[in-house]
Design a protein around this motif. Structure first.
Motif, PDB file in Angstrom:
ATOM      1  N   ARG A 139     -25.134  48.929 -81.629  1.00 29.58           N
ATOM      2  CA  ARG A 139     -24.319  49.910 -82.355  1.00 29.58           C
ATOM      3  C   ARG A 139     -24.267  49.564 -83.838  1.00 29.58           C
ATOM      4  N   GLN A 140     -24.022  48.290 -84.136  1.00 32.34           N
ATOM      5  CA  GLN A 140     -23.962  47.881 -85.544  1.00 32.34           C
ATOM      6  C   GLN A 140     -25.304  48.099 -86.234  1.00 32.34           C
ATOM      7  N   PHE A 141     -26.380  47.853 -85.517  1.00 32.90           N
ATOM      8  CA  PHE A 141     -27.707  47.981 -86.116  1.00 32.90           C
ATOM      9  C   PHE A 141     -28.069  49.449 -86.328  1.00 32.90           C
ATOM     10  N   VAL A 142     -27.783  50.294 -85.342  1.00 37.49           N
ATOM     11  CA  VAL A 142     -28.116  51.713 -85.460  1.00 37.49           C
ATOM     12  C   VAL A 142     -27.330  52.357 -86.598  1.00 37.49           C
ATOM     13  N   GLN A 143     -26.105  51.915 -86.815  1.00 42.00           N
ATOM     14  CA  GLN A 143     -25.308  52.460 -87.908  1.00 42.00           C
ATOM     15  C   GLN A 143     -25.930  52.190 -89.272  1.00 42.00           C
ATOM     16  N   SER A 144     -26.779  51.169 -89.360  1.00 45.68           N
ATOM     17  CA  SER A 144     -27.425  50.851 -90.631  1.00 45.68           C
ATOM     18  C   SER A 144     -28.683  51.683 -90.877  1.00 45.68           C
ATOM     19  N   ILE A 145     -29.150  52.412 -89.879  1.00 46.97           N
ATOM     20  CA  ILE A 145     -30.342  53.254 -90.021  1.00 46.97           C
ATOM     21  C   ILE A 145     -29.937  54.573 -90.673  1.00 46.97           C
ATOM     22  N   PRO A 146     -30.603  54.988 -91.740  1.00 49.53           N
ATOM     23  CA  PRO A 146     -30.230  56.245 -92.414  1.00 49.53           C
ATOM     24  C   PRO A 146     -30.320  57.444 -91.476  1.00 49.53           C
ATOM     25  N   GLU A 147     -29.298  58.276 -91.503  1.00 50.10           N
ATOM     26  CA  GLU A 147     -29.279  59.459 -90.642  1.00 50.10           C
ATOM     27  C   GLU A 147     -30.327  60.483 -91.073  1.00 50.10           C
ATOM     28  N   ALA A 148     -30.799  60.364 -92.317  1.00 55.75           N
ATOM     29  CA  ALA A 148     -31.817  61.301 -92.796  1.00 55.75           C
ATOM     30  C   ALA A 148     -33.090  61.209 -91.966  1.00 55.75           C
ATOM     31  N   LEU A 149     -33.396  60.043 -91.437  1.00 53.93           N
ATOM     32  CA  LEU A 149     -34.588  59.888 -90.601  1.00 53.93           C
ATOM     33  C   LEU A 149     -34.440  60.678 -89.303  1.00 53.93           C
ATOM     34  N   GLU A 150     -33.263  60.668 -88.723  1.00 55.29           N
ATOM     35  CA  GLU A 150     -33.032  61.441 -87.509  1.00 55.29           C
ATOM     36  C   GLU A 150     -33.042  62.942 -87.802  1.00 55.29           C
ATOM     37  N   GLU A 151     -32.510  63.324 -88.959  1.00 56.06           N
ATOM     38  CA  GLU A 151     -32.531  64.739 -89.337  1.00 56.06           C
ATOM     39  C   GLU A 151     -33.964  65.222 -89.531  1.00 56.06           C
ATOM     40  N   ALA A 152     -34.807  64.366 -90.125  1.00 56.22           N
ATOM     41  CA  ALA A 152     -36.214  64.733 -90.292  1.00 56.22           C
ATOM     42  C   ALA A 152     -36.908  64.858 -88.939  1.00 56.22           C
ATOM     43  N   ALA A 153     -36.580  63.958 -88.016  1.00 59.71           N
ATOM     44  CA  ALA A 153     -37.164  64.040 -86.668  1.00 59.71           C
ATOM     45  C   ALA A 153     -36.714  65.310 -85.965  1.00 59.71           C
ATOM     46  N   ALA A 154     -35.453  65.698 -86.157  1.00 58.78           N
ATOM     47  CA  ALA A 154     -34.947  66.924 -85.538  1.00 58.78           C
ATOM     48  C   ALA A 154     -35.661  68.148 -86.102  1.00 58.78           C
ATOM     49  N   LEU A 155     -35.948  68.139 -87.406  1.00 54.18           N
ATOM     50  CA  LEU A 155     -36.676  69.253 -88.016  1.00 54.18           C
ATOM     51  C   LEU A 155     -38.099  69.352 -87.467  1.00 54.18           C
ATOM     52  N   ASP A 156     -38.653  68.218 -87.065  1.00 55.44           N
ATOM     53  CA  ASP A 156     -39.999  68.215 -86.477  1.00 55.44           C
ATOM     54  C   ASP A 156     -39.990  68.572 -84.998  1.00 55.44           C
ATOM     55  N   GLY A 157     -38.810  68.834 -84.459  1.00 53.22           N
ATOM     56  CA  GLY A 157     -38.719  69.272 -83.067  1.00 53.22           C
ATOM     57  C   GLY A 157     -38.376  68.189 -82.076  1.00 53.22           C
ATOM     58  N   CYS A 158     -37.963  67.013 -82.548  1.00 50.91           N
ATOM     59  CA  CYS A 158     -37.613  65.918 -81.638  1.00 50.91           C
ATOM     60  C   CYS A 158     -36.196  66.117 -81.084  1.00 50.91           C
ATOM     61  N   GLY A 159     -36.063  65.970 -79.785  1.00 51.05           N
ATOM     62  CA  GLY A 159     -34.757  65.970 -79.171  1.00 51.05           C
ATOM     63  C   GLY A 159     -34.154  64.573 -79.232  1.00 51.05           C
ATOM     64  N   PRO A 160     -32.955  64.386 -78.666  1.00 49.14           N
ATOM     65  CA  PRO A 160     -32.305  63.055 -78.708  1.00 49.14           C
ATOM     66  C   PRO A 160     -33.145  61.943 -78.081  1.00 49.14           C
ATOM     67  N   TRP A 161     -33.802  62.228 -76.932  1.00 48.04           N
ATOM     68  CA  TRP A 161     -34.588  61.194 -76.263  1.00 48.04           C
ATOM     69  C   TRP A 161     -35.785  60.786 -77.112  1.00 48.04           C
ATOM     70  N   ARG A 162     -36.498  61.759 -77.662  1.00 48.49           N
ATOM     71  CA  ARG A 162     -37.666  61.445 -78.495  1.00 48.49           C
ATOM     72  C   ARG A 162     -37.245  60.786 -79.801  1.00 48.49           C
ATOM     73  N   THR A 163     -36.071  61.132 -80.302  1.00 51.66           N
ATOM     74  CA  THR A 163     -35.570  60.476 -81.513  1.00 51.66           C
ATOM     75  C   THR A 163     -35.330  58.993 -81.267  1.00 51.66           C
ATOM     76  N   VAL A 164     -34.700  58.694 -80.128  1.00 50.94           N
ATOM     77  CA  VAL A 164     -34.457  57.289 -79.795  1.00 50.94           C
ATOM     78  C   VAL A 164     -35.776  56.552 -79.592  1.00 50.94           C
ATOM     79  N   LEU A 165     -36.717  57.193 -78.898  1.00 49.69           N
ATOM     80  CA  LEU A 165     -37.982  56.537 -78.563  1.00 49.69           C
ATOM     81  C   LEU A 165     -38.879  56.340 -79.781  1.00 49.69           C
ATOM     82  N   HIS A 166     -38.969  57.353 -80.647  1.00 57.14           N
ATOM     83  CA  HIS A 166     -39.937  57.315 -81.740  1.00 57.14           C
ATOM     84  C   HIS A 166     -39.344  56.943 -83.097  1.00 57.14           C
ATOM     85  N   VAL A 167     -38.016  56.968 -83.226  1.00 54.03           N
ATOM     86  CA  VAL A 167     -37.404  56.635 -84.514  1.00 54.03           C
ATOM     87  C   VAL A 167     -36.511  55.402 -84.405  1.00 54.03           C
ATOM     88  N   ILE A 168     -35.516  55.465 -83.521  1.00 55.22           N
ATOM     89  CA  ILE A 168     -34.528  54.389 -83.436  1.00 55.22           C
ATOM     90  C   ILE A 168     -35.133  53.101 -82.895  1.00 55.22           C
TER      91      ILE A 168
END
Length: 201
Positions: A84-113
């Motif tokens: 939890r502490q580590f994920v909070q340090s990851i910029p949310e902009a990366l997840e927003e970019a993944a969402a714009l590319d069509g990634c759902g929550p599972w793919r975001t965790v797998l390919h970004v987080i």
């Protein structure tokens, strides 16, 4: 020993990553209450829950089986906190970019987080494996047959029966090698994860 040190650790790392991401990013009623409830469980000494846990495992017939050595170790509260502490340090902009590319929550965790959390994952795997491999009290109490007991319990038995200092030292060296190999393999990520975790906390 290898089975009960790899399967629970791998499952614990996956659960810690998923729960750490949920507690860090997702909003739901009672999130903070549940999270602090998890942390409060760490403050309860293992010896306090040992007798009730044994009675429960005995009631369902898991004593002296692989289930009792694996299932209770599938979730690490410390691992959830670290992720939890580590994920909070990851910029949310990366997840927003993944969402714009069509990634759902599972793919975001797998390919970004997950790729960005390699140091934290390596730290959890290293500490988890070493702790599970060197665990003595839990398998001593929850197993009865020689076939179910790991090397740590076997070493204690060997020390009582062999009477040879050389044999005992050789057995202890063999028991030490897997943990040493794991630490060497993950050393670079482990040191980075400890340093970053210290800065975050």
């Amino acid at each position: 020993s290898l089975l009960i040190s790899t399967v629970p650790v791998a499952a614990s790392v996956i659960m810690s990553l998923l729960l750490g991401y949920i507690f860090a990013r997702k909003q739901f009623p009672g999130r903070e209450l549940v999270f602090w409830g998890f942390l409060a469980s760490v403050m309860v000494p293992f010896q306090v829950t040992l007798a009730p846990l044994y009675l429960m495992m005995n009631a369902i017939g898991w004593v002296d089986t692989y289930w009792v050595l694996i299932v209770p170790q599938l979730l690490s509260v410390t691992g959830v906190f670290l992720m939890r502490q580590f994920v909070q340090s990851i910029p949310e902009a990366l997840e927003e970019a993944a969402a714009l590319d069509g990634c759902g929550p599972w793919r975001t965790v797998l390919h970004v987080i997950a790729p960005l959390s390699k140091t934290a994952i390596a730290t959890l795997m290293t500490l988890g494996f070493i702790t599970a491999w060197n665990n003595f009290l839990f398998p001593l109490i929850f197993t009865a047959s020689e076939a179910m007991r790991p090397l740590t319990v076997g070493l204690a038995t060997l020390a009582d029966t062999s009477g040879s200092f050389g044999i005992n030292m050789a057995a202890a060296t063999v028991n030490f090698l897997p943990t040493f190999a794991i630490f060497l393999f993950f050393q670079r990520y482990f040191v980075s994860g400890i340093a970053m975790g210290g800065i975050k906390l």
